[in-house]
Design a protein around this motif. Structure first.
Motif, short mmCIF file in Angstrom:
data_model
loop_
_atom_site.label_atom_id
_atom_site.label_comp_id
_atom_site.label_asym_id
_atom_site.label_seq_id
_atom_site.Cartn_x
_atom_site.Cartn_y
_atom_site.Cartn_z
N HIS A 128 -5.54 77.54 30.15
CA HIS A 128 -5.83 78.97 30.27
C HIS A 128 -6.15 79.32 31.74
O HIS A 128 -5.63 80.31 32.28
CB HIS A 128 -7.00 79.31 29.33
CG HIS A 128 -7.49 80.71 29.41
ND1 HIS A 128 -7.11 81.69 28.51
CD2 HIS A 128 -8.36 81.31 30.25
CE1 HIS A 128 -7.71 82.82 28.81
NE2 HIS A 128 -8.48 82.63 29.87
N HIS A 132 -4.23 81.76 34.66
CA HIS A 132 -4.77 82.82 35.53
C HIS A 132 -4.24 82.65 36.96
O HIS A 132 -3.96 83.62 37.65
CB HIS A 132 -6.31 82.78 35.55
CG HIS A 132 -6.96 83.42 34.35
ND1 HIS A 132 -6.64 84.69 33.91
CD2 HIS A 132 -7.94 82.98 33.53
CE1 HIS A 132 -7.38 84.99 32.85
NE2 HIS A 132 -8.18 83.97 32.59
N ASN A 183 -12.02 88.72 34.26
CA ASN A 183 -10.68 89.11 33.86
C ASN A 183 -10.69 90.27 32.87
O ASN A 183 -11.63 90.43 32.11
CB ASN A 183 -9.96 87.91 33.26
CG ASN A 183 -9.70 86.82 34.30
OD1 ASN A 183 -8.83 87.00 35.13
ND2 ASN A 183 -10.47 85.76 34.26
N GLU A 188 -6.49 88.32 30.00
CA GLU A 188 -6.84 87.24 29.07
C GLU A 188 -5.67 86.92 28.15
O GLU A 188 -5.35 85.76 27.93
CB GLU A 188 -8.06 87.65 28.23
CG GLU A 188 -9.36 87.47 28.96
CD GLU A 188 -9.51 86.06 29.50
OE1 GLU A 188 -9.69 85.13 28.71
OE2 GLU A 188 -9.42 85.88 30.72
N HIS A 231 -14.14 85.87 30.69
CA HIS A 231 -12.93 85.79 29.86
C HIS A 231 -13.16 86.57 28.56
O HIS A 231 -13.38 85.98 27.50
CB HIS A 231 -12.61 84.33 29.53
CG HIS A 231 -12.49 83.46 30.75
ND1 HIS A 231 -11.37 83.42 31.54
CD2 HIS A 231 -13.37 82.60 31.32
CE1 HIS A 231 -11.57 82.58 32.55
NE2 HIS A 231 -12.77 82.07 32.44
ZN ZN Z 1 -9.52 83.89 31.09
#
Ligand code: ZN
Length: 458
Positions: A128, A132, A183, A188, A231
């Motif tokens: 994840h 980003h 974010n 996300e 997040h």
């Molecule tokens: Zn994130």
């Protein structure tokens, strides 16, 4: 007559041969970004230097870090898009969190490893974060902010100089606590979908990523606060991750490596620091440094001089110059730049009026309109005045706006912004915005006036 038909058949054949194998991967999105890839890497490296000063980052020799680096490198090798120089670090912190800096540095808190029930869950957080980086979410957010903030709408189009210099001159940064590490829900979801493909291509079950996020959310409390703020839950995560995974052919996923079991045992015996302990350590360090009390936004009587390519100016000895000395700078007390914004200090910038034959008066109004357009909260008080700044013709305008600071009750403070323009020999302007909360403006005004008195245009 025949040719168009032939082309059409060919086009259909090409399209279907591309879509037949249902292994399409999510494509990285693109958005407005002022940073070149090189600047992006540089910004991340700078911020990474700050992070290692402010957070207890485990040394690269730590077996935990080495494990995370191997796992991260494996995942990163399946990341789409630009080949960023990914690097992985473990922060000796108890709270669950992970964050990515622009251009590759990725940080995972020890608490995150302690909380992961499987290697795939830990891989999910890292995949994840890698996503980003792929999506350049940090610099895209910063670019948006810079375009919206005070003089930048003007700076952006008119000036050369590096984007990093411009960013610094606006008091913006990546790094610990940066607004740009938070974010949006849209970001996300993008990171989840790209992360799903990275997990799959690395042999991990992508659903473990969604499970771990759900677990963190269910746990709640102060241990997960920062993670959920950086997040935020876009909603339906498990569902869209499953949907994306279902578009890929079924395969047998990896189980935990023996190394994961060893590392889990090792971190189980470690006592990472809490956020509170880390903050207390920082305060101690700040108090023992020579910079003085941390709330100091005063102006010392002794002066130092900035030799800029367009002018020289004197400013209080205890203030700092941020930014590119060939374009725009911010001169502010050490604590005058907070929350990614200037709350006390002076911004100095050139301005090129749209019509080069415009004189001071009209050019100032054009500048003012531009500033107000990007800051609708700003309102002028009184009339603009003709002044002389060290013998040079200038204009003075007082404005009231909203400070980035709040009072103790949480109310936004009123901010005074004093705009001063002076005419340069080529007809362009040099302008100053002197900034302080309205209640403190009076006490800083002498320092601001002193700066103007010392101005020498080149
Ligand atoms: Zn994130």
């Amino acid at each position: 007559m025949m040719r168009p038909v032939g082309w059409m058949i060919l086009a259909v054949a090409v399209v279907s041969s591309l879509t037949l194998p249902s292994e399409a991967r999510v494509e990285p999105t693109h958005g407005f970004n002022m940073f070149s890839t090189q600047e992006e890497v540089q910004a991340g490296q700078q911020a990474s230097g700050d992070v290692s000063k402010q957070l207890p980052v485990l040394p690269d020799s730590s077996p935990v870090t080495q494990y995370v680096q191997r796992l991260g490198a494996q995942l990163a090798s399946h990341a789409p898009g630009e080949k960023w120089p990914y690097n992985f670090h473990v922060v000796n912190q108890k709270e669950i969190n992970a964050f990515a800096l622009p251009g590759g540095p990725i940080y995972v808190n020890l608490g995150t490893i302690q909380a992961a029930d499987s290697e795939a869950q830990l891989a999910g957080v890292i995949a994840h974060e890698i996503s980003h980086v792929v999506q350049r979410h940090g610099t895209r957010a910063a670019s948006k902010q810079m375009a919206a903030q005070l003089p930048l709408a003007i700076l952006g189009g008119m000036m050369g100089g590096s984007v990093l210099g411009r960013m610094a001159s606006m008091g913006l940064s990546f790094g610990v606590g940066s607004y740009f590490l938070k974010n949006s829900r849209q970001s996300e979801k993008e990171a989840d979908l790209l992360g799903t493909d990275i997990m799959y291509d690395s042999g991990y079950n992508p659903r473990a990523m969604a499970q771990f996020f759900a677990k963190i959310q269910a746990q709640g409390g102060s241990n997960t606060l920062q993670f959920l703020s950086d997040h935020p839950d876009p909603g339906n995560r498990a569902q869209y991750v499953s949907q994306e995974a279902a578009t890929l052919p079924a395969k047998k996923y990896r189980t935990d490596s023996p190394e994961f079991a060893e590392i889990k045992q090792q971190v189980g015996g470690m006592k990472p620091l809490t956020a509170e302990q880390i903050a207390a350590g920082q305060k101690q360090a700040a108090a023992s440094s020579s910079e003085g009390p941390t709330n100091d936004v005063t102006a010392s009587g002794s002066l130092q001089t900035l030799d800029h390519s367009d002018y020289t100016i004197s400013y209080p000895q205890n203030w700092r110059v941020l930014g590119d000395q060939n374009s725009a700078v911010t001169i502010a007390p050490l604590n005058g730049v907070t929350q990614n914004a200037v709350s006390y200090g002076a911004m100095i910038s050139p301005y090129q009026p749209e019509n080069p034959n415009t004189r001071l008066d009209q050019a100032t109004h054009e500048l003012l309109a531009s500033i107000r357009q990007s800051n609708p909260d700003l309102r002028q008080i009184g009339n603009d005045e003709n002044i002389r700044v060290n013998g040079v013709a200038g204009k003075s305008v007082d404005l009231i706006g909203k400070s980035p600071l709040q009072d103790q009750a949480g109310r936004t403070l009123e901010e005074r912004d004093w705009l001063v323009t002076v005419e340069r020999r080529d007809g362009s302007l040099l302008y100053f915005v002197f900034i302080a909360p309205d209640k403190d403006f009076g006490s800083l005004r002498p320092a601001f006036e002193q700066m103007l008195k010392s101005l020498r245009l080149k």
